[in-house]
Design a protein around this motif. Structure first.
Motif, mmCIF file in Angstrom:
data_model
loop_
_atom_site.group_PDB
_atom_site.id
_atom_site.type_symbol
_atom_site.label_atom_id
_atom_site.label_comp_id
_atom_site.label_asym_id
_atom_site.label_seq_id
_atom_site.Cartn_x
_atom_site.Cartn_y
_atom_site.Cartn_z
ATOM 1 N N ASN A 1 53.386 -60.554 -39.791
ATOM 2 C CA ASN A 1 54.781 -60.146 -39.992
ATOM 3 C C ASN A 1 55.736 -61.335 -39.982
ATOM 4 O O ASN A 1 56.674 -61.385 -40.766
ATOM 5 C CB ASN A 1 55.186 -59.084 -38.966
ATOM 6 C CG ASN A 1 54.698 -57.712 -39.352
ATOM 7 O OD1 ASN A 1 55.049 -57.192 -40.398
ATOM 8 N ND2 ASN A 1 53.859 -57.128 -38.525
ATOM 9 N N GLU A 2 55.495 -62.304 -39.126
ATOM 10 C CA GLU A 2 56.311 -63.525 -39.126
ATOM 11 C C GLU A 2 56.181 -64.254 -40.458
ATOM 12 O O GLU A 2 57.173 -64.729 -41.020
ATOM 13 C CB GLU A 2 55.884 -64.463 -37.991
ATOM 14 C CG GLU A 2 56.289 -64.000 -36.618
ATOM 15 C CD GLU A 2 55.718 -64.898 -35.520
ATOM 16 O OE1 GLU A 2 55.437 -66.088 -35.791
ATOM 17 O OE2 GLU A 2 55.554 -64.409 -34.395
ATOM 18 N N THR A 3 54.963 -64.343 -40.968
ATOM 19 C CA THR A 3 54.722 -65.017 -42.245
ATOM 20 C C THR A 3 55.402 -64.286 -43.389
ATOM 21 O O THR A 3 56.040 -64.903 -44.248
ATOM 22 C CB THR A 3 53.209 -65.147 -42.504
ATOM 23 O OG1 THR A 3 52.613 -65.863 -41.416
ATOM 24 C CG2 THR A 3 52.935 -65.873 -43.809
ATOM 25 N N VAL A 4 55.294 -62.980 -43.398
ATOM 26 C CA VAL A 4 55.953 -62.182 -44.444
ATOM 27 C C VAL A 4 57.460 -62.398 -44.390
ATOM 28 O O VAL A 4 58.106 -62.627 -45.410
ATOM 29 C CB VAL A 4 55.601 -60.681 -44.306
ATOM 30 C CG1 VAL A 4 56.513 -59.820 -45.163
ATOM 31 C CG2 VAL A 4 54.146 -60.449 -44.666
ATOM 32 N N LYS A 5 58.027 -62.336 -43.205
ATOM 33 C CA LYS A 5 59.482 -62.507 -43.062
ATOM 34 C C LYS A 5 59.929 -63.886 -43.545
ATOM 35 O O LYS A 5 61.002 -64.020 -44.126
ATOM 36 C CB LYS A 5 59.904 -62.307 -41.609
ATOM 37 C CG LYS A 5 59.579 -60.947 -41.062
ATOM 38 C CD LYS A 5 60.755 -60.021 -41.146
ATOM 39 C CE LYS A 5 60.421 -58.687 -40.508
ATOM 40 N NZ LYS A 5 60.770 -57.564 -41.298
ATOM 41 N N SER A 6 59.098 -64.895 -43.352
ATOM 42 C CA SER A 6 59.494 -66.247 -43.747
ATOM 43 C C SER A 6 59.244 -66.544 -45.228
ATOM 44 O O SER A 6 59.870 -67.432 -45.789
ATOM 45 C CB SER A 6 58.775 -67.290 -42.891
ATOM 46 O OG SER A 6 57.395 -67.336 -43.192
ATOM 47 N N ARG A 7 58.349 -65.793 -45.867
ATOM 48 C CA ARG A 7 57.988 -66.098 -47.257
ATOM 49 C C ARG A 7 58.480 -65.086 -48.288
ATOM 50 O O ARG A 7 58.538 -65.399 -49.470
ATOM 51 C CB ARG A 7 56.472 -66.236 -47.378
ATOM 52 C CG ARG A 7 55.965 -67.424 -46.597
ATOM 53 C CD ARG A 7 54.497 -67.592 -46.783
ATOM 54 N NE ARG A 7 54.039 -68.722 -46.004
ATOM 55 C CZ ARG A 7 53.079 -69.529 -46.387
ATOM 56 N NH1 ARG A 7 52.462 -69.333 -47.533
ATOM 57 N NH2 ARG A 7 52.724 -70.527 -45.624
ATOM 58 N N ALA A 8 58.776 -63.883 -47.863
ATOM 59 C CA ALA A 8 59.231 -62.864 -48.814
ATOM 60 C C ALA A 8 60.682 -63.133 -49.207
ATOM 61 O O ALA A 8 61.431 -63.792 -48.477
ATOM 62 C CB ALA A 8 59.106 -61.477 -48.198
ATOM 63 N N LEU A 9 61.057 -62.608 -50.357
ATOM 64 C CA LEU A 9 62.448 -62.693 -50.778
ATOM 65 C C LEU A 9 63.313 -61.986 -49.741
ATOM 66 O O LEU A 9 62.902 -60.983 -49.155
ATOM 67 C CB LEU A 9 62.631 -62.053 -52.153
ATOM 68 C CG LEU A 9 61.856 -62.721 -53.296
ATOM 69 C CD1 LEU A 9 61.940 -61.871 -54.557
ATOM 70 C CD2 LEU A 9 62.402 -64.118 -53.548
ATOM 71 N N LYS A 10 64.509 -62.502 -49.525
ATOM 72 C CA LYS A 10 65.350 -62.016 -48.431
ATOM 73 C C LYS A 10 65.536 -60.493 -48.401
ATOM 74 O O LYS A 10 65.377 -59.883 -47.343
ATOM 75 C CB LYS A 10 66.705 -62.720 -48.449
ATOM 76 C CG LYS A 10 67.537 -62.372 -47.251
ATOM 77 C CD LYS A 10 68.810 -63.174 -47.179
ATOM 78 C CE LYS A 10 69.567 -62.754 -45.939
ATOM 79 N NZ LYS A 10 70.685 -63.586 -45.648
ATOM 80 N N PRO A 11 65.860 -59.829 -49.533
ATOM 81 C CA PRO A 11 66.037 -58.370 -49.466
ATOM 82 C C PRO A 11 64.769 -57.631 -49.029
ATOM 83 O O PRO A 11 64.845 -56.595 -48.376
ATOM 84 C CB PRO A 11 66.411 -57.978 -50.895
ATOM 85 C CG PRO A 11 66.884 -59.224 -51.543
ATOM 86 C CD PRO A 11 66.160 -60.351 -50.862
ATOM 87 N N ILE A 12 63.620 -58.174 -49.380
ATOM 88 C CA ILE A 12 62.353 -57.561 -48.987
ATOM 89 C C ILE A 12 62.021 -57.920 -47.544
ATOM 90 O O ILE A 12 61.624 -57.069 -46.750
ATOM 91 C CB ILE A 12 61.219 -57.978 -49.937
ATOM 92 C CG1 ILE A 12 61.509 -57.422 -51.327
ATOM 93 C CG2 ILE A 12 59.861 -57.506 -49.428
ATOM 94 C CD1 ILE A 12 60.640 -57.975 -52.412
ATOM 95 N N ALA A 13 62.218 -59.183 -47.195
ATOM 96 C CA ALA A 13 61.900 -59.663 -45.849
ATOM 97 C C ALA A 13 62.668 -58.905 -44.773
ATOM 98 O O ALA A 13 62.152 -58.694 -43.668
ATOM 99 C CB ALA A 13 62.190 -61.153 -45.749
ATOM 100 N N GLU A 14 63.869 -58.479 -45.093
ATOM 101 C CA GLU A 14 64.680 -57.744 -44.118
ATOM 102 C C GLU A 14 64.062 -56.399 -43.739
ATOM 103 O O GLU A 14 64.278 -55.899 -42.646
ATOM 104 C CB GLU A 14 66.086 -57.533 -44.666
ATOM 105 C CG GLU A 14 66.879 -58.815 -44.766
ATOM 106 C CD GLU A 14 68.201 -58.659 -45.502
ATOM 107 O OE1 GLU A 14 68.452 -57.580 -46.097
ATOM 108 O OE2 GLU A 14 68.986 -59.623 -45.482
#
Length: 68
Positions: A27-40
């Motif tokens: 989840n940390e990796t996803v939050k740091s690598r996904a596009l901001k609207p998705i990561a949120e």
């Protein structure tokens, strides 16, 4: 997640048994690598059926085929 605008990913099988440590890292990796609207909104969670998903799906399919 970026390509298909996925906000929930479910991981099952043996990998899911790794538990909280693995899912926290994912989840940390996803939050740091996904596009901001998705990561949120994005989250990766373990499958609730675990290793039983495959056999339950096969059983459901066989039952459906026998009814029709």
């Amino acid at each position: 997640m970026n390509l298909f605008n996925i906000t929930v990913a479910i991981i099952g099988g043996g990998v899911a048994k790794a538990g909280k440590i693995l899912f926290d890292l994912i989840n940390e990796t996803v939050k740091s690598r996904a596009l901001k609207p998705i990561a949120e909104k994005a989250i990766v969670i373990p499958a609730t059926l675990g290793n039983k998903a495959g056999i339950l799906s096969a059983d459901a399919l066989a039952l459906e085929k026998s009814i029709h």
